[in-house]
Design a protein around this motif. Structure first.
Motif, PDB file in Angstrom:
ATOM      1  N   LYS A  18      43.845 -22.477  23.393  1.00  0.00           N
ATOM      2  CA  LYS A  18      44.344 -21.320  22.764  1.00  0.00           C
ATOM      3  C   LYS A  18      44.936 -20.262  23.881  1.00  0.00           C
ATOM      4  O   LYS A  18      45.546 -19.250  23.499  1.00  0.00           O
ATOM      5  CB  LYS A  18      43.224 -20.437  22.138  1.00  0.00           C
ATOM      6  CG  LYS A  18      42.113 -20.237  22.912  1.00  0.00           C
ATOM      7  CD  LYS A  18      40.953 -19.102  22.150  1.00  0.00           C
ATOM      8  CE  LYS A  18      39.761 -19.051  22.974  1.00  0.00           C
ATOM      9  NZ  LYS A  18      38.615 -18.677  22.280  1.00  0.00           N
ATOM     10  N   SER A  50      46.811 -21.128  18.850  1.00  0.00           N
ATOM     11  CA  SER A  50      46.018 -19.816  18.681  1.00  0.00           C
ATOM     12  C   SER A  50      44.891 -20.174  17.377  1.00  0.00           C
ATOM     13  O   SER A  50      44.006 -19.562  17.474  1.00  0.00           O
ATOM     14  CB  SER A  50      47.043 -18.737  17.745  1.00  0.00           C
ATOM     15  OG  SER A  50      47.693 -19.137  16.623  1.00  0.00           O
ATOM     16  N   ASP A 103      50.457 -15.170  16.077  1.00  0.00           N
ATOM     17  CA  ASP A 103      49.631 -14.938  17.160  1.00  0.00           C
ATOM     18  C   ASP A 103      49.868 -13.442  17.580  1.00  0.00           C
ATOM     19  O   ASP A 103      50.949 -13.084  17.640  1.00  0.00           O
ATOM     20  CB  ASP A 103      50.089 -15.933  18.454  1.00  0.00           C
ATOM     21  CG  ASP A 103      49.129 -15.592  19.740  1.00  0.00           C
ATOM     22  OD1 ASP A 103      49.012 -14.487  20.221  1.00  0.00           O
ATOM     23  OD2 ASP A 103      48.074 -16.382  19.800  1.00  0.00           O
TER      24      ASP A 103
END
Length: 149
Positions: free
Chosen positions: A24, A17, A75
């Motif tokens: 990501k 993240s 996240d």
């Protein structure tokens, strides 16, 4: 100094993240985990220790990563993934599950498992002189991260 290395391969996914690029997003790797153990002397069977001990110590722990997705618990999607996929999502507490972080995580588990082995927890003996030298996590065939104390 004598060294032995056990290599275990898993298909492992993660998402980073904090990464500014495509990492990501959820993606996977064929990872190899190498654990190196050392001793100054050999045992009565002329080994540092039996490779079966390493498999007993680490096999189940490393296999949890096989076909799992490792995610930073910070996240925003972590909760959704965890609720949807359960134990196939492995949370890393407020850190991205990079290969460096995975190597450190596996190292500390292996170090603790080795101490259990020295206390007689496994079928095969582990001598007090055996030490964990390092853990290397291969992310691709040409890229790895390593952790040692």
């Amino acid at each position: 100094m004598y060294r032995i290395c056990k290599r275990i391969e898993v298909e492992s996914g993660h998402m980073l993240s904090k990464h500014p690029g495509n990492c990501k997003f959820p993606h996977g790797h064929t990872r190899a985990v190498e654990m190196v153990f050392i001793a100054d002397t050999l045992d009565a069977s002329d080994m540092v220790m039996d490779f079966k001990v390493i498999k007993s110590m680490m096999g189940e722990f490393i296999n949890q990563f096989d076909h799992s997705l490792c995610v930073n618990t910070d996240d925003p999607l972590y909760g959704i993934f965890k609720q949807t996929y359960g134990d196939r999502v492995i949370g890393f507490d407020s850190v991205d599950p990079t290969s460096e972080v995975m190597a450190r995580t596996i190292f500390f588990h292996a170090k603790e498992a080795l101490e259990h082995g020295k206390a007689g927890a496994y079928e095969w003996p582990v001598r007090q002189v055996v030490r964990l030298e390092r853990v290397r996590v291969w992310e691709t065939s040409s890229s790895w991260s390593e952790y040692e104390e």
